[in-house]
Design an enzyme around this catalytic site. Structure first.
Site, PDB file in Angstrom:
ATOM      1  CB  ALA A 280      -0.919  -0.030   1.218  1.00 18.14           C
ATOM      2  CG  HIS A 455     -22.882  18.160  29.483  1.00 17.99           C
ATOM      3  ND1 HIS A 455     -21.544  17.846  29.456  1.00 17.99           N
ATOM      4  CD2 HIS A 455     -23.375  17.605  30.634  1.00 17.99           C
ATOM      5  CE1 HIS A 455     -21.230  17.152  30.542  1.00 17.99           C
ATOM      6  NE2 HIS A 455     -22.333  16.993  31.277  1.00 17.99           N
TER       7      HIS A 455
HETATM    8  P1  NAD Z   1      -0.597   6.750   0.985  1.00 19.84           P
HETATM    9  O1  NAD Z   1       0.021   7.752   0.120  1.00 19.84           O
HETATM   10  O2  NAD Z   1      -1.605   7.170   1.991  1.00 19.84           O
HETATM   11  O3  NAD Z   1       0.540   5.983   1.813  1.00 19.84           O
HETATM   12  C1  NAD Z   1       1.594   5.311   1.200  1.00 19.84           C
HETATM   13  C2  NAD Z   1       2.706   5.160   2.227  1.00 19.84           C
HETATM   14  O4  NAD Z   1       3.667   4.276   1.688  1.00 19.84           O
HETATM   15  C3  NAD Z   1       3.424   6.489   2.502  1.00 19.84           C
HETATM   16  O5  NAD Z   1       3.541   6.668   3.894  1.00 19.84           O
HETATM   17  C4  NAD Z   1       4.780   6.300   1.825  1.00 19.84           C
HETATM   18  O6  NAD Z   1       5.813   6.995   2.464  1.00 19.84           O
HETATM   19  C5  NAD Z   1       4.951   4.794   1.931  1.00 19.84           C
HETATM   20  N1  NAD Z   1       5.838   4.217   0.915  1.00 19.84           N
HETATM   21  C6  NAD Z   1       5.905   4.519  -0.401  1.00 19.84           C
HETATM   22  N2  NAD Z   1       6.804   3.725  -1.021  1.00 19.84           N
HETATM   23  C7  NAD Z   1       7.307   2.893  -0.068  1.00 19.84           C
HETATM   24  C8  NAD Z   1       8.267   1.829  -0.079  1.00 19.84           C
HETATM   25  N3  NAD Z   1       8.883   1.467  -1.198  1.00 19.84           N
HETATM   26  N4  NAD Z   1       8.536   1.196   1.090  1.00 19.84           N
HETATM   27  C9  NAD Z   1       7.900   1.550   2.229  1.00 19.84           C
HETATM   28  N5  NAD Z   1       6.980   2.547   2.303  1.00 19.84           N
HETATM   29  C10 NAD Z   1       6.693   3.199   1.166  1.00 19.84           C
HETATM   30  O7  NAD Z   1      -1.157   5.634   0.007  1.00 19.84           O
HETATM   31  P2  NAD Z   1      -2.147   4.407   0.261  1.00 19.84           P
HETATM   32  O8  NAD Z   1      -2.226   4.057   1.693  1.00 19.84           O
HETATM   33  O9  NAD Z   1      -1.745   3.390  -0.746  1.00 19.84           O
HETATM   34  O10 NAD Z   1      -3.535   5.006  -0.174  1.00 19.84           O
HETATM   35  C11 NAD Z   1      -3.696   5.596  -1.473  1.00 19.84           C
HETATM   36  C12 NAD Z   1      -4.666   6.719  -1.419  1.00 19.84           C
HETATM   37  O11 NAD Z   1      -5.985   6.216  -1.268  1.00 19.84           O
HETATM   38  C13 NAD Z   1      -4.469   7.647  -0.226  1.00 19.84           C
HETATM   39  O12 NAD Z   1      -3.514   8.641  -0.497  1.00 19.84           O
HETATM   40  C14 NAD Z   1      -5.807   8.230  -0.070  1.00 19.84           C
HETATM   41  O13 NAD Z   1      -5.897   9.337  -0.921  1.00 19.84           O
HETATM   42  C15 NAD Z   1      -6.740   7.143  -0.541  1.00 19.84           C
HETATM   43  N6  NAD Z   1      -7.360   6.508   0.626  1.00 19.84           N
HETATM   44  C16 NAD Z   1      -8.092   7.282   1.469  1.00 19.84           C
HETATM   45  C17 NAD Z   1      -8.663   6.716   2.588  1.00 19.84           C
HETATM   46  C18 NAD Z   1      -9.443   7.579   3.522  1.00 19.84           C
HETATM   47  O14 NAD Z   1      -9.783   8.687   3.141  1.00 19.84           O
HETATM   48  N7  NAD Z   1      -9.757   7.140   4.732  1.00 19.84           N
HETATM   49  C19 NAD Z   1      -8.511   5.373   2.852  1.00 19.84           C
HETATM   50  C20 NAD Z   1      -7.737   4.614   1.986  1.00 19.84           C
HETATM   51  C21 NAD Z   1      -7.174   5.196   0.867  1.00 19.84           C
END
Ligand code: NAD
Ligand code: FAD
Length: 478
Positions: A280, A455
């Site tokens: 992810a 409250h």
């Molecule tokens: P994300 O951008 O939230 O997180 C990806 C993480 O992976 C980051 O912290 C990054 O530093 C890390 N990363 C990247 N490459 C890496 C590597 N090679 N090794 C280790 N860590 C690494 O992306 P996501 O969790 O895949 O989600 C994608 C998008 O989907 C999110 O940005 C969001 O916009 C959307 N989403 C939103 C929600 C919500 O609103 N609650 C929930 C799920 C997904």
């Protein structure tokens, strides 16, 4: 002969279906094309959000939360249950039923709004023509004064950890495990890693999350991230920061398979062995094959469609919205862009305020924010005041057995205008909208402090945090 429409939308995810429905409401003849199939192999509208994103993840978060609470929270209420077990098949079936209800709901909304659905892959041609390769093998050609591209996004795949749908998966696989994995590895401590990591942790998996960056949740307010990390660790989520993953190899182990993940952190190279690996690490625009030669629509280096602040591509009558354009990849951001573009096409003043788009992470505790963080205000040299208030001093939160977290209100030091609200705790996915409303109405911390809050409710934490901006919170020493 191309069939003629006023508006053709490619993609029926949150952005596309909002655009289609709003355009139809405004009296336009609309077609909407979507290539996706549901788990049953039949066309399923609603995009990533309804099929394999927001809705199914929240269904599993809710099921797993009930199970976790039963084991960790019910006892203090004097409720005991013997031999509690989780039937993963039943949990997944419940999630699938919810997904079907909502994807089917979009099909019904299309019918009610007289929108023509096309099930297949759409490609924009020069001159606002769209060709559709339909699932039944036939081709359709549509022409419209306005075409809206809403192709959404796909998971980023790491070259050394290719998805195999079984041991190395993305969100699609991790929403459908047949059993609780004994050991789950996650690459990326972002939104998906934390939400889906929490689901399987609560159900009994040993979860280890490897995050490349040295800081946890760098986009969130630093104090919020610190509190959340502490709570996640208490729950047993193992989060390793500064972990650079270089390889993932599926190996046989008896009749089963396991994944050996190689990574390096400050202490040197290490191997993590897990049964399933969720990758992810972010998502990218799903624009492959979307544009034929010569349309004039431009993609940036990351494959995102280039647009101006009104989601216009610069090509007459061609717009793009949602995850396939700049801005946060959030369903509600897509909703707003879809509505705004339909209204702009109709000659109305469509607009999206990027300053007030809320973020929510549906973990336990929940994390939510709107506006600027303290880090951002400091970097921009904006003078500000901060007021915060802990849920541990909120009667309702303590009565619920959920005292973790706090609310922080940030206001301009001179004008008192609210610039940001940051929350971590129970129910903050709903509470954050007080911050959104205040900021939309250009309200001040004093406005919030003078608004009567019932409250005992969780929202009293916002009231007290707003009062704390001027050091006059009643329920804590200022
Ligand atoms: P994300 O951008 O939230 O997180 C990806 C993480 O992976 C980051 O912290 C990054 O530093 C890390 N990363 C990247 N490459 C890496 C590597 N090679 N090794 C280790 N860590 C690494 O992306 P996501 O969790 O895949 O989600 C994608 C998008 O989907 C999110 O940005 C969001 O916009 C959307 N989403 C939103 C929600 C919500 O609103 N609650 C929930 C799920 C997904
Ligand atoms: P999508 O939802 O991706 O929809 C695009 C649609 O277009 C798809 O159905 C696709 O099949 C179709 N398509 C693409 N190209 C073509 C083509 N050429 N021809 C025909 N059809 C095409 N966001 C939140 O706000 N809150 C959350 O809680 C949340 N949770 C999430 C959880 C997970 C696990 C994931 C993966 C994402 C989550 N998101 C969440 C993000 C959210 O799902 C996306 O921001 C949102 O779905 C984007 O909407 P969209 O309409 O731009 O694209």
């Amino acid at each position: 002969m191309a069939e003629q429409f006023d508006v053709v939308v490619i993609g029926a995810g949150p952005a596309g279906y909002h655009a289609a429905i709003r355009a139809a409401q405004l009296g336009m003849k609309v077609a909407c094309i979507d290539a996706a199939l549901g788990k049953d192999g039949k066309p399923a509208l609603g995009g990533t959000c309804l099929r394999v994103g927001c809705i199914p993840s929240k269904a599993l978060l809710d099921s797993s939360r009930q199970y976790w609470n039963l084991q960790h929270l019910f006892g203090e209420h004097g409720i005991s249950v013997k031999d509690a077990r989780i039937d993963v098949g039943a949990m997944i079936a419940r999630k699938d039923k919810i997904v079907k209800q909502f994807t089917g709901g979009i099909a019904m909304l299309f019918k009610a709004n007289k929108i023509t659905p096309y099930y297949g892959f759409g490609q924009l041609q020069p001159g606002n023509v769209v060709k559709v390769k339909q699932h039944d093998g036939s081709e359709a050609e549509l022409k419209a004064a306005n075409v809206i591209l809403a192709a959404g996004s796909d998971s980023i795949e790491l070259p050394f950890a290719k998805f195999d749908g079984e041991n190395i998966v993305d969100n699609v696989g991790a929403l459908d495990f047949a059993a609780v994995p004994k050991r789950l590895g996650v690459i990326g401590a972002g939104v998906i890693g934390l939400e889906l990591g929490s689901v399987w942790k609560r159900l009994g998996a040993e979860v280890t999350i490897l995050e490349a960056l040295p800081d946890f949740l760098a986009a969130a307010d630093a104090e919020v991230a610190k509190t959340a990390l502490k709570e996640f660790k208490k729950q047993g989520l193992e989060i390793r920061l500064g972990a650079k993953v270089s390889n993932a190899e599926v190996k046989a182990k008896g009749k089963n398979k396991e994944v050996h993940v190689t990574y390096a952190d400050a202490e040197g190279e290490k191997t993590l062995v897990v049964d399933k690996l969720l990758v992810a690490v972010g998502r990218r625009a799903a624009t492959r094959g979307l544009l034929a030669e010569g349309t004039g629509v431009k993609l940036d280096q990351r494959g995102m469609i280039e647009v101006d602040e009104h989601c216009h591509t610069g090509v007459d009558g061609v717009w793009a919205i949602g995850d396939c354009v700049r801005g946060p990849m959030l369903a509600h951001k897509g909703f707003e862009e879809g509505i705004a573009v339909a209204e702009l096409i109709a000659g109305l003043p469509g607009h999206v305020n990027f300053e007030t788009i809320p973020w929510v992470i549906y973990t336990e505790p929940e994390i939510a924010w709107v506006g600027k963080t303290e880090q951002q205000l400091k970097a921009e040299g904006v003078p500000y005041k901060a007021g915060s208030f802990p849920f541990a001093a909120i009667g309702r939160a303590v009565a619920m057995g959920e005292p973790a977290g706090f609310v922080k209100v940030l206001a301009h030091a001179e004008t008192d205008r609210v610039l940001g609200m940051h929350l971590v705790g129970v129910g903050v996915s709903e509470l954050v909208h007080e911050g959104v409303l205040t900021m939309e109405f250009k309200g001040s911390a004093d406005d919030l402090a003078r608004i009567c809050h019932a409250h005992p409710t969780l929202s009293e934490a916002i009231h007290d945090a707003a009062m704390a901006v001027d050091k006059r919170a009643i329920h804590k020493a200022n």
